[in-house]
Write an enzyme that holds these catalytic residues in place. Structure first.
Site, PDB file in Angstrom:
ATOM      1  N   ASN A   1       0.882  -1.348  -0.178  1.00 50.32           N
ATOM      2  CA  ASN A   1      -0.173  -0.020  -0.079  1.00 50.32           C
ATOM      3  C   ASN A   1       0.742   1.310   0.018  1.00 50.32           C
ATOM      4  OD1 ASN A   1      -2.025  -1.796   0.083  1.00 50.32           O
ATOM      5  ND2 ASN A   1      -2.442  -1.772   2.304  1.00 50.32           N
TER       6      ASN A   1
ATOM      7  N   HIS B   1       5.829  -0.871  -2.934  1.00 48.14           N
ATOM      8  CA  HIS B   1       5.341   0.172  -4.010  1.00 48.14           C
ATOM      9  C   HIS B   1       5.118   1.677  -3.904  1.00 48.14           C
ATOM     10  CE1 HIS B   1       2.842  -3.701  -5.349  1.00 48.14           C
ATOM     11  NE2 HIS B   1       4.062  -3.932  -5.496  1.00 48.14           N
TER      12      HIS B   1
ATOM     13  N   CYS C   1       8.780  19.865 -13.038  1.00 52.52           N
ATOM     14  CA  CYS C   1       9.898  19.646 -12.029  1.00 52.52           C
ATOM     15  C   CYS C   1      10.470  20.751 -12.003  1.00 52.52           C
ATOM     16  CB  CYS C   1      10.753  18.521 -12.549  1.00 52.52           C
ATOM     17  SG  CYS C   1      12.054  18.303 -11.609  1.00 52.52           S
TER      18      CYS C   1
ATOM     19  N   THR D   1      -4.357  -9.055   0.516  1.00 48.42           N
ATOM     20  CA  THR D   1      -3.761  -8.899  -0.886  1.00 48.42           C
ATOM     21  C   THR D   1      -4.242 -10.099  -1.746  1.00 48.42           C
ATOM     22  OG1 THR D   1      -1.829  -8.960  -2.073  1.00 48.42           O
ATOM     23  CG2 THR D   1      -1.655 -10.039   0.069  1.00 48.42           C
TER      24      THR D   1
END
Ligand code: OAD
Length: 246
Positions: free
Chosen positions: A102, A119, A147, A188
């Site tokens: 998560n 992740h 950016c 999951t």
């Protein structure tokens, strides 16, 4: 709630417990899981179609807006009883490695002291070209914003389908799966690699494996114990059964 006596005994005696969590542990905090159909504005998309470098290249605004929507859900959410139970577990076993797929920080907000994020994290933003983490950017109308260093698009610091996982997080997760006495796979679907394969490191050594999920997964028949139900209900009950004195 009744639990298998061997599960309780092994848990109480474990020196090192590893836990892998997925979107299901945040479901009770009202964050939609990945494989649930999306609602409202996003109903016509599937997350698997938006969380890719190809989707971002083709339509960066769409992908950025989707993550902004998810960020809003995450910020408005509160940690649930399952995440709070996992935070308490850190004080009940000599060593806990909490590994998550998560990106919502809810384990940290529930009080878990250390979390291995496989992740990434939706609250961080990085340069899509150079990967550099960016804390702030000029206020412009551009979506995604540029950016501040090189002008390329900014993107969330999450792992998309087809991208590599952060090597240090993956190393820590694999190391824990190889060393732990008990490996939990919680909330999951066990469909996304390499996270879904971590549990086999524990199985290979004969360690205890426990799945916790309201539904079946491809691993349900392989694990030592399959616990069926929502993590917000089962985890507090399991902790109470193993450590009634706590
Ligand atoms: P999924 O959405 O694939 O699966 C969520 C799982 O949680 C399902 O197996 C549900 O049955 C289960 N579940 C639902 N409610 C639950 C509850 N209250 N308690 C416990 N379990 C519950 O999510 P993940 O397996 O996390 O990757 O998906 C893995 C990865 O695929 C994600 O990290 C994301 C994704 O697409 C990337 O973005 C790279």
């Amino acid at each position: 709630m009744q639990f298998d006596a061997q599960l309780i005994e092994t848990l109480r005696g474990a020196r090192h417990v590893a836990v892998l969590t997925g979107a299901g542990v945040s479901a009770e905090s009202k964050i939609p899981t990945f494989r649930d159909a999306m609602t409202g504005l996003w109903a016509r998309y599937r997350p698997e179609e938006l969380a890719t470098p190809q989707a971002f290249a083709a339509n960066p605004k769409l992908v950025w807006d989707w993550y902004q929507w998810r960020r809003g859900l995450v910020e408005a959410a509160a940690p649930n009883e399952g995440q709070k139970a996992l935070a308490r577990l850190a004080d009940l076993v000599p060593r806990l490695t909490l590994i998550t797929q998560n990106v919502d920080s809810l384990h940290q907000r529930a009080g878990s002291p250390e979390v291995v994020e496989l992740h990434g994290n939706i609250s961080r933003t990085k340069c899509a070209r150079e990967g550099r983490i960016v804390a702030s950017w000029p206020d412009t109308d551009q979506v995604p914003p540029p950016c501040p260093h090189c002008g390329a698009h900014l993107r969330p610091d999450v792992v998309w389908f087809g991208e590599s996982l952060p090597p240090e997080a993956l190393r820590q997760a694999a190391d824990a799966a190889r060393r732990c006495d008990v490996f939990f796979s919680i909330g999951t679907s066990a469909l996304v690699q390499p996270a879904a394969s971590l549990i086999y490191e524990t199985m290979r050594r004969g360690g205890m494996t426990v799945e916790l999920n309201p539904g079946e997964t491809p691993q349900s028949d392989e694990v030592t114990h399959s616990l069926r139900g929502p993590s917000g209900v089962i985890l507090p009950a399991l902790l109470h059964a193993a450590w009634p004195e706590a």
